[in-house]
Motif scaffolding. Structure first.
Motif, PDB file in Angstrom:
ATOM      1  N   ARG A  22       9.495  47.651   3.100  1.00 46.80           N
ATOM      2  CA  ARG A  22       8.646  47.676   1.462  1.00 46.80           C
ATOM      3  C   ARG A  22       8.331  49.192   0.843  1.00 46.80           C
ATOM      4  N   TYR A  23       7.687  49.479   1.861  1.00 49.22           N
ATOM      5  CA  TYR A  23       6.551  50.874   1.170  1.00 49.22           C
ATOM      6  C   TYR A  23       6.837  51.714   2.749  1.00 49.22           C
ATOM      7  N   HIS A  31      -1.327  54.879  -0.848  1.00 41.98           N
ATOM      8  CA  HIS A  31      -2.164  53.808  -1.175  1.00 41.98           C
ATOM      9  C   HIS A  31      -3.150  54.013  -0.768  1.00 41.98           C
ATOM     10  N   TYR A  38     -11.453  54.707  -4.331  1.00 43.53           N
ATOM     11  CA  TYR A  38     -12.358  53.525  -5.117  1.00 43.53           C
ATOM     12  C   TYR A  38     -13.060  52.942  -4.443  1.00 43.53           C
ATOM     13  N   ILE A  39     -12.874  52.307  -3.417  1.00 44.75           N
ATOM     14  CA  ILE A  39     -14.215  51.369  -2.390  1.00 44.75           C
ATOM     15  C   ILE A  39     -14.943  51.833  -2.750  1.00 44.75           C
ATOM     16  N   TRP A  88       6.045  56.330  -7.763  1.00 49.19           N
ATOM     17  CA  TRP A  88       6.430  55.057  -8.118  1.00 49.19           C
ATOM     18  C   TRP A  88       6.699  54.368  -9.524  1.00 49.19           C
ATOM     19  N   GLN A 126       1.842  43.067 -11.474  1.00 47.58           N
ATOM     20  CA  GLN A 126       1.851  43.997 -10.520  1.00 47.58           C
ATOM     21  C   GLN A 126       1.425  45.873 -11.903  1.00 47.58           C
ATOM     22  N   PHE A 129      -1.675  45.689 -13.751  1.00 47.80           N
ATOM     23  CA  PHE A 129      -2.689  46.771 -13.084  1.00 47.80           C
ATOM     24  C   PHE A 129      -2.419  47.578 -12.696  1.00 47.80           C
ATOM     25  N   PHE A 130      -1.023  48.256 -12.444  1.00 52.06           N
ATOM     26  CA  PHE A 130      -0.817  49.721 -12.058  1.00 52.06           C
ATOM     27  C   PHE A 130      -1.544  50.125 -13.616  1.00 52.06           C
ATOM     28  N   HIS A 182      -6.500  41.749  -8.069  1.00 53.72           N
ATOM     29  CA  HIS A 182      -4.564  43.063  -7.451  1.00 53.72           C
ATOM     30  C   HIS A 182      -5.334  42.438  -5.809  1.00 53.72           C
ATOM     31  N   ILE A 183      -6.941  42.672  -5.337  1.00 55.45           N
ATOM     32  CA  ILE A 183      -7.718  41.315  -3.713  1.00 55.45           C
ATOM     33  C   ILE A 183      -6.471  40.593  -3.573  1.00 55.45           C
ATOM     34  N   SER A 186      -2.780  40.472  -3.806  1.00 51.96           N
ATOM     35  CA  SER A 186      -1.998  40.634  -2.414  1.00 51.96           C
ATOM     36  C   SER A 186      -2.111  40.925  -1.893  1.00 51.96           C
ATOM     37  N   SER A 193       2.317  39.733   1.744  1.00 58.07           N
ATOM     38  CA  SER A 193       2.608  41.302   0.629  1.00 58.07           C
ATOM     39  C   SER A 193       1.115  42.572   1.481  1.00 58.07           C
ATOM     40  N   PHE A 194       0.618  42.241   2.231  1.00 58.08           N
ATOM     41  CA  PHE A 194      -0.798  42.478   2.355  1.00 58.08           C
ATOM     42  C   PHE A 194       0.024  44.213   4.011  1.00 58.08           C
TER      43      PHE A 194
HETATM   44  C1  HEM Z   1      -8.985  46.712   0.026  1.00 57.60           C
HETATM   45  C2  HEM Z   1      -8.641  47.704  -1.017  1.00 57.60           C
HETATM   46  C3  HEM Z   1      -6.668  47.330  -1.420  1.00 57.60           C
HETATM   47  C4  HEM Z   1      -6.240  46.395  -0.647  1.00 57.60           C
HETATM   48  C5  HEM Z   1      -6.528  45.602   0.627  1.00 57.60           C
HETATM   49  C6  HEM Z   1      -4.973  46.669  -1.635  1.00 57.60           C
HETATM   50  C7  HEM Z   1      -3.688  45.822  -1.115  1.00 57.60           C
HETATM   51  C8  HEM Z   1      -2.333  45.705  -1.562  1.00 57.60           C
HETATM   52  C9  HEM Z   1      -1.238  45.862  -1.212  1.00 57.60           C
HETATM   53  C10 HEM Z   1      -1.094  44.413  -0.046  1.00 57.60           C
HETATM   54  C11 HEM Z   1      -0.611  45.586  -1.701  1.00 57.60           C
HETATM   55  C12 HEM Z   1       1.459  45.099  -1.709  1.00 57.60           C
HETATM   56  C13 HEM Z   1       1.571  44.250  -2.505  1.00 57.60           C
HETATM   57  C14 HEM Z   1       3.397  43.450  -2.505  1.00 57.60           C
HETATM   58  O1  HEM Z   1       3.873  44.755  -2.598  1.00 57.60           O
HETATM   59  O2  HEM Z   1       3.557  42.844  -2.927  1.00 57.60           O
HETATM   60  C15 HEM Z   1      -0.854  46.187  -2.442  1.00 57.60           C
HETATM   61  C16 HEM Z   1       0.096  47.595  -3.031  1.00 57.60           C
HETATM   62  C17 HEM Z   1      -1.037  48.050  -4.650  1.00 57.60           C
HETATM   63  N1  HEM Z   1      -1.211  48.621  -4.701  1.00 57.60           N
HETATM   64 FE1  HEM Z   1      -3.442  48.182  -3.516  1.00 57.60          FE
HETATM   65  N2  HEM Z   1      -4.936  47.828  -2.108  1.00 57.60           N
HETATM   66  C18 HEM Z   1      -6.609  47.778  -2.268  1.00 57.60           C
HETATM   67  C19 HEM Z   1      -6.267  49.217  -3.430  1.00 57.60           C
HETATM   68  C20 HEM Z   1      -5.754  49.269  -4.369  1.00 57.60           C
HETATM   69  C21 HEM Z   1      -6.758  50.425  -5.429  1.00 57.60           C
HETATM   70  C22 HEM Z   1      -7.392  50.650  -5.377  1.00 57.60           C
HETATM   71  C23 HEM Z   1      -5.136  50.633  -6.452  1.00 57.60           C
HETATM   72  C24 HEM Z   1      -5.322  51.717  -7.167  1.00 57.60           C
HETATM   73  C25 HEM Z   1      -4.451  52.112  -8.161  1.00 57.60           C
HETATM   74  C26 HEM Z   1      -4.141  50.336  -5.278  1.00 57.60           C
HETATM   75  C27 HEM Z   1      -3.132  50.555  -6.724  1.00 57.60           C
HETATM   76  C28 HEM Z   1      -1.551  49.141  -5.710  1.00 57.60           C
HETATM   77  C29 HEM Z   1      -0.422  49.725  -6.461  1.00 57.60           C
HETATM   78  C30 HEM Z   1      -0.219  50.038  -7.526  1.00 57.60           C
HETATM   79  C31 HEM Z   1       0.199  48.728  -5.230  1.00 57.60           C
HETATM   80  C32 HEM Z   1       2.206  48.640  -5.919  1.00 57.60           C
HETATM   81  C33 HEM Z   1       1.508  47.366  -7.101  1.00 57.60           C
HETATM   82  C34 HEM Z   1       1.204  46.670  -6.746  1.00 57.60           C
HETATM   83  O3  HEM Z   1       1.242  45.388  -5.600  1.00 57.60           O
HETATM   84  O4  HEM Z   1      -0.140  45.916  -7.555  1.00 57.60           O
HETATM   85  N3  HEM Z   1      -4.317  49.404  -4.426  1.00 57.60           N
HETATM   86  N4  HEM Z   1      -1.896  46.533  -2.955  1.00 57.60           N
END
Ligand code: HEM
Length: 226
Positions: A22-23, A31, A38-39, A88, A126, A129-130, A182-183, A186, A193-194
């Motif tokens: 997936r990634y 990512h 960001y944190i 993406w 998703q 969010f982006f 988002h947290i 996902s 997903s995580f």
């Molecule tokens: C501790 C912080 C974060 C955690 C635990 C986290 C976790 C995740 C996870 C598990 C996914 C996979 C989702 C899937 O494939 O179904 C994901 C995707 C993604 N993350 Fe994060 N994320 C974090 C911070 C961020 C931040 C700060 C951004 C800023 C832009 C971001 C942007 C994205 C994007 C664009 C994706 C792909 C689309 C989506 O799943 O929303 N993430 N993230």
């Protein structure tokens, strides 16, 4: 309806043992760089925002250290979001399936995924969010540069200083709201997903259930219509 196709930018491949990439490693590194930067900005920004939260700056090395690094981490965050956009942008374009999905969003919120129409690599939530993070970071960057070099804004244009503070805080609040969702979605709602963002792979069953069109794209070589 446009006849162009959205081809997933993922180097998605199916592996033996019912696993799908997936990634890629590069996607995961970018990512987690975005997450880390960001944190850091979140912790230090909250510390500057309220005296009640100043202890957060102490946790990351003290006020002057936090003040020095906050704008640099902000720049790194903006760069990592730009990198995500580059990696993406095809997968993040809105498609007809997203429009159908958005009309059924209540099933997503009520966790009744089986009633949702099939989606591509990312669902509409998703993507939203982006794009919120993307436009949010543009506002944070512009207003942040104004605050970083505030002395170069003449006092006769002080409304620009006030505007920079207001835009910075409002954009930060919007991204914080999106980040919490988002947290939650996902990490807690879909634990696999995580794992995907750690190990890079998901099971066939997960891909089929949550991202059917992407699954078909990977396994049958079809593409999603815009
Ligand atoms: C501790 C912080 C974060 C955690 C635990 C986290 C976790 C995740 C996870 C598990 C996914 C996979 C989702 C899937 O494939 O179904 C994901 C995707 C993604 N993350 Fe994060 N994320 C974090 C911070 C961020 C931040 C700060 C951004 C800023 C832009 C971001 C942007 C994205 C994007 C664009 C994706 C792909 C689309 C989506 O799943 O929303 N993430 N993230």
């Amino acid at each position: 309806m446009s006849t162009s196709h959205v081809v997933s930018s993922a180097r998605a491949t199916r592996e033996s043992g019912g696993q799908i990439v997936r990634y890629t490693l590069s996607e995961r590194v970018h990512h987690w760089l975005a997450a880390l930067t960001y944190i850091y900005c979140l912790i230090t920004g909250l510390a500057f925002w309220s005296p009640y939260l100043f202890w957060l700056a102490v946790v990351v090395g003290g006020g002057p250290t936090a003040r020095f690094w906050h704008p640099w981490f902000g720049l790194a965050f903006a760069l990592s979001v730009a990198w995500m956009y580059k990696m993406w942008r095809n997968d993040l374009a809105t498609t007809d399936s997203d429009r159908r999905w958005s009309k059924s969003m209540k099933y997503y919120i009520e966790n009744e995924d089986e009633k949702l129409p099939p989606v591509g690599r990312f669902n509409y939530g998703q993507k939203l969010f982006f794009w919120l993070m993307f436009y949010g970071v543009i506002l944070l960057l512009i207003s942040g540069l104004g605050l970083w070099f505030v002395e170069s804004i003449p006092w006769s244009l002080r409304w620009l200083r006030y505007l920079a503070v207001t835009v910075h805080v409002v954009a930060a609040m919007a991204t914080i709201g999106a980040f919490i969702i988002h947290i939650y979605m996902s990490v807690f709602m879909e634990p696999e997903s995580f794992h995907a963002m750690i190990r890079g792979r998901v099971s066939d069953a997960w891909a089929r259930t949550y991202h059917r069109l992407w699954y078909e794209q990977v396994t049958k070589g079809t593409s999603e219509q815009k």
